[in-house]
Design an enzyme around this catalytic site. Structure first.
Site, short mmCIF file in Angstrom:
data_model
loop_
_atom_site.label_atom_id
_atom_site.label_comp_id
_atom_site.label_asym_id
_atom_site.label_seq_id
_atom_site.Cartn_x
_atom_site.Cartn_y
_atom_site.Cartn_z
N LYS A 85 -35.68 49.22 87.48
CA LYS A 85 -34.54 49.91 86.85
C LYS A 85 -34.99 51.03 85.91
O LYS A 85 -34.30 52.05 85.80
CB LYS A 85 -33.62 48.93 86.13
CG LYS A 85 -34.22 48.23 84.92
CD LYS A 85 -33.24 47.27 84.31
CE LYS A 85 -33.81 46.59 83.07
NZ LYS A 85 -35.00 45.76 83.36
N ARG B 60 -52.76 41.87 84.36
CA ARG B 60 -52.41 41.50 82.98
C ARG B 60 -51.75 40.13 82.96
O ARG B 60 -51.09 39.73 83.93
CB ARG B 60 -51.47 42.54 82.38
CG ARG B 60 -52.10 43.90 82.18
CD ARG B 60 -51.14 44.88 81.55
NE ARG B 60 -49.90 44.98 82.30
CZ ARG B 60 -49.03 45.98 82.15
NH1 ARG B 60 -49.26 46.95 81.30
NH2 ARG B 60 -47.92 46.00 82.85
#
Length: 210
Positions: free
Chosen positions: A13, A156
């Site tokens: 988004k 990560r």
């Protein structure tokens, strides 16, 4: 046009919000950017937000709303804006409405959880310069090595499957009621976020009608 973007972490988004902002010439506003700008400028609201953030606490709804409403009163928002990451809760949505900010569209970029977990697991970040890659969609020239600085690329912790699933649970708990809220108001539009980036954008432009 006054638009809010909905969608789970990793749904894309933020990317779509930037593309919409560029096409329609309206500011792309994220709560993270607002917090950073106010902290940098040393505003009273920024100082208050920093106190919470320094303690690892969420900035309370009331303060977040004040920061967002203050930002929406700036001159560049006169012709509309696109909100990314706000509102996150019904109470924030109500506060936005009470501040006389009537929205035109709430666009939900819909991606199944399993697709998001798979997407995030493919992300890689450089330990040196922080550049980001994706092993499928934006692979580095040499596997595991940053194109920019040559340092190692890592997965990560917040992109690991277990962490992503926890983030998705929080998102669904908080935001599903918001999707229902905007559906009831009559401004919710849903796009299939599993398509490629350009097709998702084309679908959004069709919704916006320009």
């Amino acid at each position: 046009m006054k638009i809010i973007m909905l969608g789970a972490p990793g749904a894309g988004k933020g990317t779509q919000a930037k593309m919409i902002a560029n096409k329609y010439g309206i500011p792309h506003i994220s709560t993270g950017d607002i917090f950073r700008a106010n902290i940098k400028e040393g505003t009273e609201l920024g100082r208050k937000a920093k106190e919470y953030m320094d303690q690892g606490l969420l900035v309370p709804d009331e303060l977040t709303v004040d920061l967002v409403v203050d930002r929406l009163q700036k001159e560049d928002c006169a012709n509309g804006f696109i909100l990314d990451g706000f509102p996150r809760t019904i109470s924030q949505a109500e506060a936005l409405k009470n501040a006389n900010q009537t929205l035109d569209f709430a666009i939900d970029v819909d991606v199944p959880d399993e697709s998001i977990v798979s997407r995030m697991a493919g992300r890689r970040a450089c330990v040196g310069c922080g550049a980001t890659y994706h092993i499928k969609y934006n692979a580095p020239k040499t596997e595991g090595v940053c194109d920019v600085c040559g340092k190692e690329l890592i997965l990560r912790d917040d992109d690991k499957a277990e962490t992503v699933q926890k983030r998705l649970k929080v998102y669904h708990d908080q935001t599903q009621p918001l999707i229902d809220y905007y559906k009831e108001v009559g401004i919710l539009r849903t796009v299939d976020g599993t398509q490629n980036m350009d097709d998702v954008f084309a679908a959004i432009v069709t919704i916006l009608g320009a």
